[in-house]
Design a protein around this motif. Structure first.
Motif, PDB file in Angstrom:
ATOM      1  N   TRP A   1      44.894  36.362  31.997  1.00 20.68           N
ATOM      2  CA  TRP A   1      44.630  37.573  31.234  1.00 20.68           C
ATOM      3  C   TRP A   1      43.912  37.188  29.936  1.00 20.68           C
ATOM      4  O   TRP A   1      44.105  36.085  29.421  1.00 20.68           O
ATOM      5  CB  TRP A   1      45.924  38.302  30.890  1.00 20.68           C
TER       6      TRP A   1
ATOM      7  N   ARG B   1      46.593  45.856  34.141  1.00 23.31           N
ATOM      8  CA  ARG B   1      47.415  45.734  35.350  1.00 23.31           C
ATOM      9  C   ARG B   1      47.632  47.113  35.989  1.00 23.31           C
ATOM     10  O   ARG B   1      47.698  47.250  37.218  1.00 23.31           O
ATOM     11  CB  ARG B   1      48.764  45.102  35.006  1.00 23.31           C
TER      12      ARG B   1
ATOM     13  N   ARG C   1      45.718  42.385  29.637  1.00 27.79           N
ATOM     14  CA  ARG C   1      46.866  42.620  30.523  1.00 27.79           C
ATOM     15  C   ARG C   1      47.255  44.086  30.682  1.00 27.79           C
ATOM     16  O   ARG C   1      47.912  44.445  31.656  1.00 27.79           O
ATOM     17  CB  ARG C   1      48.072  41.808  30.061  1.00 27.79           C
TER      18      ARG C   1
END
Length: 213
Positions: free
Chosen positions: A111, A85, A82
């Motif tokens: 994720w 991102r 994650r």
């Protein structure tokens, strides 16, 4: 058994990979950076059914065609970790910066975290979080075939760049030595660019992370 085909895509000659289970013919596309017709032709030639897209990280040459390919195949996007991102949200900006056709930003359907497992047919791929090149980079490892897909962490004779935002050289070197080397010298790996190699060969000869360093 896990089988694979490497599909060079984008002007950066990125190694998109098609991985599939020889028993079930279920498959995954790893890092579809671009050139969707070429990827679709490889899928048809292999005679497999893709049921997911896997991402090692969010740089455009690895992730640029992901949203469009996921729609075309009607499959979920899995990975990276994650922290990536940061790069996925910037895909449109990346396309302008590197002269790529316009692309879409997206959020993965799942994720991944260090220690997760991803299925390709009867095969279980281990997920290793390997930051340094980018913050949320992951590696996929199949113990049965002794194969790792390492994205831009490690190359034959080199390692990934760490001069991008949120890159860190010491973190990358630690990820290679602490996460990849323990998997075994016999492991063959598909890098994000260039020829395949083995962890043993890189431990012996790589000027950045070899055992003599």
């Amino acid at each position: 058994m896990l089988e694979y085909r490497i599909i060079p895509v984008t002007p950066f000659a990125q190694n998109c990979s098609l991985l599939w289970c020889s028993d079930t013919r279920k498959a995954a596309v790893v890092d579809p950076g671009g050139d969707i017709p070429r990827i679709m032709a490889a899928i048809a030639a292999a005679g497999v059914e893709v049921d997911k897209i896997l991402l090692t990280h969010g740089h455009i040459d690895h992730a640029g065609a992901t949203a469009e390919l996921a729609r075309t195949l009607d499959v979920p996007i899995i990975g990276p970790q994650r922290e990536e991102r940061f790069w996925l949200d910037a895909l449109e900006k990346q396309s302008k910066m590197f002269g790529f056709p316009p692309v879409e930003s997206f959020e993965p359907d799942r994720w991944l975290e260090d220690g997760d497992m991803v299925e390709i047919g009867k095969n279980q791929l281990q997920v290793l979080h390997t930051p340094g090149h980018t913050p949320g980079h992951v590696v996929f490892f199949d113990a049965g075939s002794r194969l790792a897909v390492v994205g831009d962490v490690l190359f034959a004779g080199s390692i990934g760049r760490t001069d991008f935002p949120r890159g860190d050289h010491a973190t990358l070197v630690a990820a290679i030595r602490d996460k990849l080397w323990p998997l075994g010298d016999d492991v063959s790996f598909i890098p994000g660019h260039g020829p395949q190699s083995t962890f043993g060969a890189e431990r012996a000869n790589n000027p950045y992370v070899g055992d003599g360093r």
